[in-house]
Design a protein around this motif. Structure first.
Motif, mmCIF file in Angstrom:
data_model
loop_
_atom_site.group_PDB
_atom_site.id
_atom_site.type_symbol
_atom_site.label_atom_id
_atom_site.label_comp_id
_atom_site.label_asym_id
_atom_site.label_seq_id
_atom_site.Cartn_x
_atom_site.Cartn_y
_atom_site.Cartn_z
ATOM 1 N N HIS A 104 117.645 17.800 -30.948
ATOM 2 C CA HIS A 104 117.407 16.364 -30.391
ATOM 3 C C HIS A 104 118.056 16.266 -29.158
ATOM 4 C CE1 HIS A 104 117.671 12.217 -30.076
ATOM 5 N NE2 HIS A 104 118.962 12.234 -30.000
ATOM 6 N N GLU A 105 119.359 16.815 -28.719
ATOM 7 C CA GLU A 105 120.124 16.655 -27.553
ATOM 8 C C GLU A 105 119.568 17.524 -26.556
ATOM 9 O OE1 GLU A 105 124.111 17.677 -28.842
ATOM 10 O OE2 GLU A 105 124.442 15.657 -29.676
ATOM 11 N N VAL A 111 110.645 14.212 -30.622
ATOM 12 C CA VAL A 111 111.455 13.219 -31.477
ATOM 13 C C VAL A 111 111.924 13.827 -32.555
ATOM 14 C CG1 VAL A 111 111.148 10.975 -32.558
ATOM 15 C CG2 VAL A 111 109.884 11.344 -30.438
ATOM 16 N N VAL A 112 113.132 13.787 -32.888
ATOM 17 C CA VAL A 112 113.703 14.260 -34.446
ATOM 18 C C VAL A 112 114.262 12.913 -34.859
ATOM 19 C CG1 VAL A 112 115.787 15.557 -35.264
ATOM 20 C CG2 VAL A 112 114.602 16.369 -33.055
ATOM 21 N N MET A 135 120.807 11.043 -33.062
ATOM 22 C CA MET A 135 119.264 10.574 -33.322
ATOM 23 C C MET A 135 119.185 9.471 -33.942
ATOM 24 S SD MET A 135 120.346 13.220 -35.249
ATOM 25 C CE MET A 135 119.713 14.885 -34.999
#
Length: 189
Positions: A104-105, A111-112, A135
């Motif tokens: 995610h980062e 999109v997570v 997230m």
């Protein structure tokens, strides 16, 4: 049926993000969700049932914040989505979470969404804080989304293509190179 679902998904994705959605919530881009662990821990609500097999349009669901704002899966069309189902009591979920947080980062084009299945907010908050889950963590306390996606084991990860169809599914622990391969698969299709 597929044409009708495709039309509904494209209609949802094409709408103005600031307008009030027909399902009674104000549609809000994920970037405007609270900037905190869990993104405010929105609650899941099933919008559109459907099949959950590879190649099918992903069943649509909304995730709603306490203040009435929210989003739905259809509004994310145009970006690939990693939809991970998990629980705090699940050892493999705990083991794979650092790689999902790192994914995610590191990837703004993806999109997570983390879907916690059937647990109370206090347990989810503690887990999300421990792992730095910045997230969106969706609370599926009534198992609506789990049932729509036919999730039987935790963890289960569903990979959704930018067009809203399911590109792959994986039941069980998933991290490292194997996770990266699935992500590449949905990003290049």
């Amino acid at each position: 049926m597929v044409v009708a679902i495709a039309f509904m998904l494209s209609a949802c994705a094409a709408g103005d993000q600031s307008d009030s959605a027909s399902d009674g919530f104000t549609s809000t881009p994920l970037e405007q969700f609270p900037d905190e662990v869990g993104s405010g821990f929105p609650v899941a609500d099933l919008v559109q049932e459907g099949s959950s097999g590879v190649g099918d349009f992903a069943p649509n669901f909304a995730f709603l914040l306490a203040d009435g704002r929210g989003a739905d899966l259809a509004s994310l069309q145009g970006k690939p989505v990693v939809l991970n189902f998990w629980a705090t009591w699940c050892g493999p979920c705990r083991a794979e979470m650092p790689d999902l947080v790192a994914l995610h980062e590191s990837d703004n084009d993806l999109v997570v969404l983390e879907v916690n299945v059937g647990e109370e907010l206090s347990a989810v908050e503690e887990f999300a804080t421990e792992f730095g889950m910045n997230m969106t963590v969706v609370l599926d306390q009534e198992d609506l989304i789990r049932r729509a996606y036919e999730v039987r084991n935790m963890p289960t990860t569903v990979f959704i293509l930018a067009d809203g169809t399911i590109g792959a599914r994986w039941s069980g622990f998933l991290a490292g190179e194997q996770l990266e391969q699935f992500v590449e698969q949905i990003k290049t299709q």
